[in-house]
Design a protein around this motif. Structure first.
Motif, short mmCIF file in Angstrom:
data_model
loop_
_atom_site.label_atom_id
_atom_site.label_comp_id
_atom_site.label_asym_id
_atom_site.label_seq_id
_atom_site.Cartn_x
_atom_site.Cartn_y
_atom_site.Cartn_z
N PHE A 136 0.83 -1.20 0.00
CA PHE A 136 0.00 0.00 0.00
C PHE A 136 0.87 1.26 0.00
O PHE A 136 0.70 2.16 -0.84
CB PHE A 136 -0.93 -0.02 1.22
CG PHE A 136 -1.69 1.26 1.44
CD1 PHE A 136 -2.78 1.57 0.66
CD2 PHE A 136 -1.30 2.16 2.44
CE1 PHE A 136 -3.49 2.75 0.85
CE2 PHE A 136 -2.00 3.33 2.64
CZ PHE A 136 -3.09 3.63 1.84
N VAL A 137 1.82 1.32 0.92
CA VAL A 137 2.70 2.49 1.02
C VAL A 137 3.55 2.61 -0.24
O VAL A 137 3.73 3.71 -0.78
CB VAL A 137 3.59 2.39 2.27
CG1 VAL A 137 4.63 3.51 2.28
CG2 VAL A 137 2.75 2.45 3.54
N GLY A 138 4.07 1.48 -0.72
CA GLY A 138 4.89 1.50 -1.92
C GLY A 138 4.15 2.04 -3.12
O GLY A 138 4.71 2.83 -3.91
N ILE A 139 2.89 1.65 -3.28
CA ILE A 139 2.09 2.13 -4.41
C ILE A 139 1.81 3.62 -4.27
O ILE A 139 1.86 4.38 -5.25
CB ILE A 139 0.78 1.32 -4.52
CG1 ILE A 139 1.09 -0.11 -5.01
CG2 ILE A 139 -0.20 1.99 -5.48
CD1 ILE A 139 -0.10 -1.04 -4.97
N ILE A 140 1.50 4.08 -3.04
CA ILE A 140 1.24 5.51 -2.82
C ILE A 140 2.48 6.33 -3.19
O ILE A 140 2.40 7.34 -3.92
CB ILE A 140 0.85 5.79 -1.34
CG1 ILE A 140 -0.49 5.14 -1.00
CG2 ILE A 140 0.81 7.28 -1.06
CD1 ILE A 140 -1.67 5.69 -1.78
N VAL A 141 3.64 5.91 -2.71
CA VAL A 141 4.88 6.63 -3.02
C VAL A 141 5.16 6.58 -4.52
O VAL A 141 5.56 7.59 -5.13
CB VAL A 141 6.07 6.04 -2.22
CG1 VAL A 141 7.39 6.66 -2.67
CG2 VAL A 141 5.87 6.26 -0.73
N ALA A 142 4.93 5.43 -5.13
CA ALA A 142 5.15 5.30 -6.58
C ALA A 142 4.22 6.22 -7.36
O ALA A 142 4.63 6.84 -8.35
CB ALA A 142 4.92 3.85 -7.00
N MET A 143 2.98 6.34 -6.92
CA MET A 143 2.02 7.22 -7.59
C MET A 143 2.46 8.68 -7.48
O MET A 143 2.33 9.46 -8.44
CB MET A 143 0.62 7.04 -7.00
CG MET A 143 -0.01 5.70 -7.34
SD MET A 143 -1.58 5.41 -6.46
CE MET A 143 -2.64 6.57 -7.30
N VAL A 144 2.98 9.05 -6.31
CA VAL A 144 3.46 10.43 -6.12
C VAL A 144 4.63 10.70 -7.06
O VAL A 144 4.67 11.71 -7.77
CB VAL A 144 3.89 10.66 -4.65
CG1 VAL A 144 4.61 12.00 -4.52
CG2 VAL A 144 2.67 10.62 -3.74
N TYR A 145 5.58 9.78 -7.10
CA TYR A 145 6.75 9.96 -7.96
C TYR A 145 6.37 9.95 -9.45
O TYR A 145 6.93 10.68 -10.25
CB TYR A 145 7.80 8.88 -7.68
CG TYR A 145 8.83 9.33 -6.68
CD1 TYR A 145 10.02 9.92 -7.08
CD2 TYR A 145 8.59 9.19 -5.32
CE1 TYR A 145 10.96 10.35 -6.16
CE2 TYR A 145 9.53 9.60 -4.38
CZ TYR A 145 10.71 10.19 -4.81
OH TYR A 145 11.64 10.63 -3.90
#
Length: 428
Positions: A136-145
């Protein structure tokens, strides 16, 4: 009937599966799951060593090797997902920093507690127990980047070195990612780990039930029968099972009984010789009447002993109408036997991570149960049940194949005889 089922699957299920596997975010998560496999395999060595400790308690513990390999896969996943996203976006210069941001945001969400002499944190959150949160956190950070991938403070004509520009261009994505974690953890006072466990509990809970267990195996077997390998489900199933075995290990360490039947390694009881429990078929082929099956049996027996059955599946099972019914029966029967045995105490629910899937199944079952011989017995029982189910259908398939081969040989012989007769006429 078979054609109708195949047509329905090809029309409705296959397109859904293809869309899912081709989905941008699903493919990134699937790659992340594959990246952590070596760490899971490494942890198998100390877990095997723990079996020896039961007999030789004076031997040193190798638990730290497991803790800092399999025990950190949540941390690895939260790095890999943003990293892969930026690589996919052709922004390799930002990929490493994106991965580091994933780690920072993940640890921020842990809301560590300051105590006398240091900081208190649950190490299980770093491992399989935190896998879903890491995703979940990885996807959120990936979406931001991904959103800021094309943003830059500098123009193409800037004389600053690229690495300096890269420092500044990552600042916004880092700040936004950490702020989202801060917002959840410190402003809204939401425990992200608890929130994710609550959100996915219907899925993970259903997987632990007998109907859920059967449905997973049924879908894997049916898809494989029509030529789509069950590996397509692995990003979902592996995530569930590895989180489940981490929970089981924590329960056992606390002196409790493990409760998650559908945990890592459970496939050892119904993938005997590979998906679909086809080891009995490989053995039956050795005494087949048809040449095709006899040759296939010789070629696939040894790989089947190590759970590699793609040649056998595609050579004898896939789209073979004789093999459809046993494929369905075993998808129901073997999970049911396994679930009932483990749930009601004949055998120990897996709590030892042992990622050596190519070992013969009774060995893996013995190790993953912490050395319970009854688990090996369950595998053997399922093997004989599989043999009983496969036998009449294989015999029918073999008989049909032998007839076809005989007819083909007769046709070849007739053509050869006709050619010889024609030559004799021409020579006369």
């Amino acid at each position: 009937m078979m054609n109708k089922i195949q047509a329905w699957i090809e029309k409705y299920l296959v397109p859904i599966t293809q869309k899912l596997t081709e989905n941008y975010w699903f493919s990134i998560v699937a790659d992340a799951v594959l990246y952590i496999v070596p760490f899971s395999m490494v942890s198998a060595i100390p877990n095997l060593w723990n079996i020896l400790l039961k007999f030789f308690p004076n031997l040193p513990s190798m638990a730290p090797i497991s803790q800092y390999s399999f025990g950190l896969i949540g941390l690895f996943v939260v790095f890999i997902i943003p990293y892969n996203c930026l690589v996919k976006e052709d922004k390799k210069d930002r990929a490493l920093i994106a991965g580091f941001t994933g780690i920072g945001t993940f640890m921020l969400c842990m809301n560590m507690t300051a105590v006398d002499g240091g900081t208190l944190v649950d190490l299980n959150k770093f491992g399989a127990g935190g896998m879903f949160t890491a995703m979940f956190v990885g996807i959120i950070v990936a979406m931001v980047y991904k959103a800021f991938a094309k943003f830059s403070f500098f123009g193409e004509e800037s004389l600053l070195p690229d690495f300096v520009k890269n420092w500044f261009d990552n600042i916004i994505a880092i700040l936004v990612s950490l702020f989202i974690g801060y917002l959840f953890t410190f402003t809204l006072k939401i425990d992200v780990f608890v929130m994710i466990r609550f959100l996915i509990s219907p899925v993970t809970g259903f997987a632990q039930s007998l109907p859920g267990f059967i449905m997973i195996v049924f879908l894997q077997n049916i898809f494989y029968f029509f030529g789509i390998s069950g590996w397509v489900f692995s990003p979902v199933t592996r995530t569930i099972t590895q989180a489940a075995i981490a929970e089981n290990a924590a329960m056992v360490a606390a002196g409790q009984r493990a409760t998650n039947v559908y945990s890592y390694g459970i496939a050892r009881y119904y993938h005997i010789g590979g998906q679909g429990a086809t080891l009995p078929v490989a053995l039956m082929m050795l005494r087949a009447k048809s040449k095709r099956y006899k040759v296939l049996g010789k070629a696939t027996l040894v790989p089947s002993l190590f759970n590699i059955n793609e040649p056998l599946q595609y050579g004898a099972i896939v789209n073979n109408p004789f093999m459809f019914i046993p494929t369905v029966i075993l998808a129901v029967l073997l999970p049911t036997i396994t679930w009932l045995c483990l749930t009601y105490g004949f055998g120990t629910i897996h709590y030892v991570n042992f990622d050596m899937n190519f070992l013969p199944n009774p060995i893996s079952a013995f190790v993953m149960s912490g050395g319970d011989w009854r688990n090996a017995v369950i595998v053997i029982i399922n093997f004989f049940v599989s043999a009983l189910v496969w036998y009449p259908f294989f015999k029918a398939a073999d008989k049909d194949m032998a007839k076809k081969e005989a007819a083909l040989e007769a046709e070849k012989a007739a053509k050869k005889e006709a050619k010889l007769a024609q030559k004799a006429v021409e020579n006369a």
